[in-house]
Design a protein around this motif. Structure first.
Motif, PDB file in Angstrom:
ATOM      1  N   VAL A  47       0.840  -1.203   0.000  1.00 28.71           N
ATOM      2  CA  VAL A  47       0.000   0.000   0.000  1.00 28.71           C
ATOM      3  C   VAL A  47       0.876   1.254   0.000  1.00 28.71           C
ATOM      4  CG1 VAL A  47      -1.696   1.344   1.295  1.00 28.71           C
ATOM      5  CG2 VAL A  47      -1.976  -1.142   1.070  1.00 28.71           C
ATOM      6  N   GLY A  48       1.846   1.305   0.905  1.00 26.47           N
ATOM      7  CA  GLY A  48       2.736   2.467   0.972  1.00 26.47           C
ATOM      8  C   GLY A  48       3.533   2.648  -0.306  1.00 26.47           C
ATOM      9  N   THR A  49       3.976   1.541  -0.881  1.00 26.25           N
ATOM     10  CA  THR A  49       4.738   1.602  -2.126  1.00 26.25           C
ATOM     11  C   THR A  49       3.868   2.123  -3.266  1.00 26.25           C
ATOM     12  OG1 THR A  49       6.192  -0.177  -1.403  1.00 26.25           O
ATOM     13  CG2 THR A  49       6.100   0.246  -3.778  1.00 26.25           C
ATOM     14  N   TYR A  50       2.647   1.615  -3.353  1.00 25.06           N
ATOM     15  CA  TYR A  50       1.727   2.090  -4.398  1.00 25.06           C
ATOM     16  C   TYR A  50       1.491   3.591  -4.247  1.00 25.06           C
ATOM     17  CZ  TYR A  50      -2.421   2.706  -7.248  1.00 25.06           C
ATOM     18  OH  TYR A  50      -3.321   3.164  -8.179  1.00 25.06           O
ATOM     19  N   ARG A  51       1.233   4.039  -3.034  1.00 21.37           N
ATOM     20  CA  ARG A  51       0.975   5.467  -2.810  1.00 21.37           C
ATOM     21  C   ARG A  51       2.203   6.312  -3.131  1.00 21.37           C
ATOM     22  NH1 ARG A  51      -2.604   4.650   2.684  1.00 21.37           N
ATOM     23  NH2 ARG A  51      -4.514   4.080   1.574  1.00 21.37           N
ATOM     24  N   ALA A  87      -7.843  -2.751  -4.252  1.00 22.70           N
ATOM     25  CA  ALA A  87      -7.641  -2.926  -2.811  1.00 22.70           C
ATOM     26  C   ALA A  87      -6.433  -2.114  -2.342  1.00 22.70           C
ATOM     27  CB  ALA A  87      -7.479  -4.401  -2.476  1.00 22.70           C
ATOM     28  N   LEU A  88      -5.343  -2.133  -3.111  1.00 23.77           N
ATOM     29  CA  LEU A  88      -4.169  -1.323  -2.757  1.00 23.77           C
ATOM     30  C   LEU A  88      -4.546   0.150  -2.702  1.00 23.77           C
ATOM     31  CD1 LEU A  88      -1.178  -2.814  -4.805  1.00 23.77           C
ATOM     32  CD2 LEU A  88      -1.633  -3.037  -2.357  1.00 23.77           C
ATOM     33  N   LYS A  89      -5.294   0.575  -3.690  1.00 22.31           N
ATOM     34  CA  LYS A  89      -5.716   1.970  -3.768  1.00 22.31           C
ATOM     35  C   LYS A  89      -6.535   2.358  -2.530  1.00 22.31           C
ATOM     36  CE  LYS A  89      -7.754   5.036  -7.196  1.00 22.31           C
ATOM     37  NZ  LYS A  89      -8.404   5.098  -8.514  1.00 22.31           N
ATOM     38  N   GLU A  90      -7.306   1.404  -2.015  1.00 20.49           N
ATOM     39  CA  GLU A  90      -8.147   1.647  -0.839  1.00 20.49           C
ATOM     40  C   GLU A  90      -7.418   1.383   0.475  1.00 20.49           C
ATOM     41  OE1 GLU A  90     -11.636  -0.726  -1.518  1.00 20.49           O
ATOM     42  OE2 GLU A  90     -12.114   0.362  -3.363  1.00 20.49           O
ATOM     43  N   GLY A  91      -6.169   0.936   0.407  1.00 23.97           N
ATOM     44  CA  GLY A  91      -5.380   0.718   1.611  1.00 23.97           C
ATOM     45  C   GLY A  91      -5.362  -0.705   2.136  1.00 23.97           C
ATOM     46  N   ASP A  92      -5.845  -1.666   1.343  1.00 25.97           N
ATOM     47  CA  ASP A  92      -5.885  -3.070   1.761  1.00 25.97           C
ATOM     48  C   ASP A  92      -4.848  -3.869   0.974  1.00 25.97           C
ATOM     49  OD1 ASP A  92      -6.463  -5.679   2.462  1.00 25.97           O
ATOM     50  OD2 ASP A  92      -8.413  -5.721   1.459  1.00 25.97           O
ATOM     51  N   PRO A  93      -3.768  -4.342   1.633  1.00 24.52           N
ATOM     52  CA  PRO A  93      -2.741  -5.102   0.922  1.00 24.52           C
ATOM     53  C   PRO A  93      -3.090  -6.577   0.722  1.00 24.52           C
ATOM     54  CG  PRO A  93      -2.126  -4.887   3.204  1.00 24.52           C
ATOM     55  CD  PRO A  93      -3.406  -4.097   3.023  1.00 24.52           C
TER      56      PRO A  93
END
Length: 104
Positions: A47-51, A87-93
């Motif tokens: 999640v942090g990496t995607y953001r 899910a990554l975009k929403e914060g769920d890894p």
């Protein structure tokens, strides 16, 4: 199911085949900000990496890189891949980590 170390190797190899220049750019950024490669960062903190990716590349490129990363981990349907990205975009890894969850 693959280990985290295997996941890092698979993701890195797949991305280097398809988008070497982008991987070099992302690796440089993530080594400077986190002290590890893009693939290592993605496996450890998806999640942090995607953001953080979104601060470096356009969302369309970030999504493409994540798609390639997920495909490198196994045979997943397009629907499963898109669900993992959302899910990554929403914060769920969870959906992204499912191929290597619980393995160290």
């Amino acid at each position: 199911m693959v280990s985290k170390e295997q996941a890092v190797k698979l993701i890195d190899a797949a991305l280097r085949k398809v988008a070497l220049g982008m991987v070099v750019n992302l690796d440089s950024h993530f080594y400077m900000s986190r002290g590890r490669s893009f693939a290592e960062s993605l496996v450890e903190d998806p999640v942090g990496t995607y953001r953080e990716m979104l601060q470096v590349v356009p969302e369309s490129m970030a999504r493409t890189m994540i798609r390639i990363a997920i495909r490198s981990l196994g045979s997943f349907s397009v629907v499963d891949i898109e669900k993992a990205i959302e899910a990554l975009k929403e914060g769920d890894p969870g959906p992204f980590q499912s191929p290597y969850r619980g393995v160290s």
